[in-house]
Design an enzyme around this catalytic site. Structure first.
Site, PDB file in Angstrom:
ATOM      1  N   ASP A 135     -43.067 -27.797 -45.583  1.00 27.72           N
ATOM      2  CA  ASP A 135     -44.291 -27.834 -46.391  1.00 27.72           C
ATOM      3  C   ASP A 135     -43.981 -27.438 -47.834  1.00 27.72           C
ATOM      4  O   ASP A 135     -44.463 -26.429 -48.332  1.00 27.72           O
ATOM      5  CB  ASP A 135     -45.371 -26.916 -45.802  1.00 27.72           C
ATOM      6  CG  ASP A 135     -45.794 -27.345 -44.404  1.00 27.72           C
ATOM      7  OD1 ASP A 135     -44.926 -27.388 -43.520  1.00 27.72           O
ATOM      8  OD2 ASP A 135     -46.972 -27.637 -44.206  1.00 27.72           O
ATOM      9  N   ASP A 163     -44.200 -32.633 -44.718  1.00 24.21           N
ATOM     10  CA  ASP A 163     -45.109 -32.317 -45.823  1.00 24.21           C
ATOM     11  C   ASP A 163     -44.305 -32.107 -47.095  1.00 24.21           C
ATOM     12  O   ASP A 163     -44.072 -30.971 -47.541  1.00 24.21           O
ATOM     13  CB  ASP A 163     -45.994 -31.101 -45.510  1.00 24.21           C
ATOM     14  CG  ASP A 163     -47.158 -31.455 -44.611  1.00 24.21           C
ATOM     15  OD1 ASP A 163     -47.301 -32.649 -44.259  1.00 24.21           O
ATOM     16  OD2 ASP A 163     -47.934 -30.555 -44.252  1.00 24.21           O
ATOM     17  N   TYR A 181     -47.211 -33.630 -50.865  1.00 22.01           N
ATOM     18  CA  TYR A 181     -48.667 -33.418 -50.834  1.00 22.01           C
ATOM     19  C   TYR A 181     -49.377 -34.427 -51.732  1.00 22.01           C
ATOM     20  O   TYR A 181     -50.395 -34.119 -52.336  1.00 22.01           O
ATOM     21  CB  TYR A 181     -49.037 -31.981 -51.209  1.00 22.01           C
ATOM     22  CG  TYR A 181     -48.776 -31.004 -50.075  1.00 22.01           C
ATOM     23  CD1 TYR A 181     -49.813 -30.567 -49.261  1.00 22.01           C
ATOM     24  CD2 TYR A 181     -47.498 -30.556 -49.811  1.00 22.01           C
ATOM     25  CE1 TYR A 181     -49.573 -29.690 -48.214  1.00 22.01           C
ATOM     26  CE2 TYR A 181     -47.240 -29.695 -48.770  1.00 22.01           C
ATOM     27  CZ  TYR A 181     -48.279 -29.266 -47.979  1.00 22.01           C
ATOM     28  OH  TYR A 181     -48.044 -28.402 -46.942  1.00 22.01           O
ATOM     29  N   HIS A 238     -42.616 -31.654 -37.328  1.00 20.71           N
ATOM     30  CA  HIS A 238     -43.528 -30.930 -38.223  1.00 20.71           C
ATOM     31  C   HIS A 238     -44.491 -29.965 -37.522  1.00 20.71           C
ATOM     32  O   HIS A 238     -44.582 -28.795 -37.886  1.00 20.71           O
ATOM     33  CB  HIS A 238     -44.322 -31.935 -39.052  1.00 20.71           C
ATOM     34  CG  HIS A 238     -45.170 -31.297 -40.096  1.00 20.71           C
ATOM     35  ND1 HIS A 238     -44.647 -30.615 -41.172  1.00 20.71           N
ATOM     36  CD2 HIS A 238     -46.526 -31.204 -40.236  1.00 20.71           C
ATOM     37  CE1 HIS A 238     -45.618 -30.145 -41.929  1.00 20.71           C
ATOM     38  NE2 HIS A 238     -46.775 -30.491 -41.378  1.00 20.71           N
ATOM     39  N   HIS A 283     -54.529 -24.146 -37.098  1.00 18.91           N
ATOM     40  CA  HIS A 283     -53.887 -25.301 -36.451  1.00 18.91           C
ATOM     41  C   HIS A 283     -53.701 -25.111 -34.946  1.00 18.91           C
ATOM     42  O   HIS A 283     -52.734 -25.624 -34.370  1.00 18.91           O
ATOM     43  CB  HIS A 283     -52.525 -25.599 -37.096  1.00 18.91           C
ATOM     44  CG  HIS A 283     -52.623 -26.040 -38.528  1.00 18.91           C
ATOM     45  ND1 HIS A 283     -53.320 -27.153 -38.932  1.00 18.91           N
ATOM     46  CD2 HIS A 283     -52.113 -25.493 -39.662  1.00 18.91           C
ATOM     47  CE1 HIS A 283     -53.235 -27.284 -40.261  1.00 18.91           C
ATOM     48  NE2 HIS A 283     -52.514 -26.291 -40.724  1.00 18.91           N
ATOM     49  N   HIS A 339     -45.756 -26.896 -40.867  1.00 17.43           N
ATOM     50  CA  HIS A 339     -47.197 -27.118 -40.734  1.00 17.43           C
ATOM     51  C   HIS A 339     -48.015 -25.833 -40.903  1.00 17.43           C
ATOM     52  O   HIS A 339     -49.012 -25.828 -41.616  1.00 17.43           O
ATOM     53  CB  HIS A 339     -47.494 -27.774 -39.384  1.00 17.43           C
ATOM     54  CG  HIS A 339     -48.825 -28.440 -39.289  1.00 17.43           C
ATOM     55  ND1 HIS A 339     -49.379 -29.180 -40.300  1.00 17.43           N
ATOM     56  CD2 HIS A 339     -49.740 -28.479 -38.264  1.00 17.43           C
ATOM     57  CE1 HIS A 339     -50.552 -29.653 -39.913  1.00 17.43           C
ATOM     58  NE2 HIS A 339     -50.797 -29.238 -38.689  1.00 17.43           N
ATOM     59  N   HIS A 381     -48.557 -22.424 -42.573  1.00 14.49           N
ATOM     60  CA  HIS A 381     -48.071 -21.872 -43.838  1.00 14.49           C
ATOM     61  C   HIS A 381     -47.810 -20.373 -43.680  1.00 14.49           C
ATOM     62  O   HIS A 381     -48.415 -19.523 -44.335  1.00 14.49           O
ATOM     63  CB  HIS A 381     -49.068 -22.153 -44.961  1.00 14.49           C
ATOM     64  CG  HIS A 381     -49.290 -23.614 -45.182  1.00 14.49           C
ATOM     65  ND1 HIS A 381     -50.341 -24.133 -45.894  1.00 14.49           N
ATOM     66  CD2 HIS A 381     -48.564 -24.699 -44.764  1.00 14.49           C
ATOM     67  CE1 HIS A 381     -50.260 -25.453 -45.924  1.00 14.49           C
ATOM     68  NE2 HIS A 381     -49.206 -25.821 -45.230  1.00 14.49           N
TER      69      HIS A 381
HETATM   70 FE   LIG Z   1     -48.700 -30.065 -42.252  1.00 15.40          FE
END
Ligand SMILES: [Fe+2]
Length: 289
Positions: A11, A38, A41, A155, A165, A194, A196
């Site tokens: 990410d 990711d 973005y 991911h 998530h 994924h 953070h």
């Molecule tokens: Fe993600």
């Protein structure tokens, strides 16, 4: 077999934190970068792919970057076309043909005694899918004499004790479909992103600690553009060993055919610090039923 150091962000994005992470992974001691999805973005804003490319060029030109896709890389616009990953596939061509895959979303390669498999969390993963069948074939062909280490990256994490998530189909469904394949193949480490925040689990199989299962590690906080996910379940599940609410990246130092060191480096407030460090032994030599 040579000593080899891989940097592992996830990410990444193009924020001030992304720039800090990039500075830290520009360390000349790093041989390769594995990016767990990711990337830019951009989310369909094509200019953002360009600014991301210009941001990373000084770093990506220094060493190989091997990447896989995250949800922000899908960019499926059904009104205009049905295809996903158009911008990603155009800019990030990975060696899928060389690994007898038919998709840029899943491929594998060998480096320094490690067989690395990159999977797509947002590409069909059911037992009748091309990705599943390719993974079966690829795992069957791994020769642990040549590559004692077996690492998988995708991911969306299968194990996650962050409150964010939870229950997403790309995590739950992919795990239900593919966990047995990775377990039976004695995969050493599974890296995801994924979330953070940072989290390291013990070796796990079907929700329980298992000495023959993969080590699960989440590295989804290299920079992104949404801030970090600060909330974890309390108390933590017994299989979750280390959790950290911060930006950062990890390193996997393959020392030899039996030992590797995993480290997590926190970059909060431009102050890089190793906050998790563990030596890992490969499952190749472990007696597993
Ligand atoms: Fe993600």
């Amino acid at each position: 077999m040579i000593e080899y150091l891989m940097g592992l962000p996830g990410d990444l994005g193009q924020t001030e934190y992304s720039k800090t992470t990039l500075q830290q992974i520009s360390n000349p001691g790093y041989d390769m970068l594995l990016l767990a999805g990711d990337l830019s973005y951009a989310d369909t804003d094509q200019d953002e792919w360009e600014t991301f490319g210009r941001l990373i060029e000084p770093f990506a030109s220094q060493r190989p970057w091997m990447v896989t896709t995250g949800d922000h890389d899908v960019e499926k616009i059904t009104i205009f076309h049905r295809r996903s990953f158009t911008a990603y596939n155009t800019r990030w061509l990975m060696p899928f043909r060389e690994s007898e895959s038919n998709s840029n979303q899943y491929y594998s390669f060998n480096i320094a005694g490690v067989h690395i498999i990159m999977l797509g969390s947002y590409t069909n993963f059911g037992s009748k899918s091309n990705q599943y069948k390719w993974l079966q074939r690829d795992l069957k062909n791994v020769n642990r004499k040549n590559t004692p280490w077996l690492v998988v990256m995708f991911h969306a994490p299968w194990y996650n004790s962050n409150t964010d998530h939870q229950g997403e189909s790309e995590s739950v469904g992919m795990k239900a479909s593919m966990e047995d394949l990775l377990y039976q193949a004695r995969v050493d480490i599974v890296f995801s992103a994924h979330i953070h925040a940072y989290e390291r689990f013990t070796r796990v199989y079907k929700e329980k600690s298992n000495k023959c299962g993969p080590l699960y590690i989440t590295v989804g906080d290299a920079g992104n553009n949404n801030g970090y996910n600060p909330y974890f379940m309390d108390p933590p599940p017994r299989i979750s060993y280390v959790r950290d609410r911060s930006y950062g990246h990890g390193t996997l130092e393959v020392a030899n055919a039996t030992h590797a060191r995993w480290r997590w480096i926190k970059n909060d407030k431009n102050d890089p610090r190793v906050v998790d460090s563990v030596w890992i032994t490969t499952l190749r030599y472990r007696k597993c039923l």
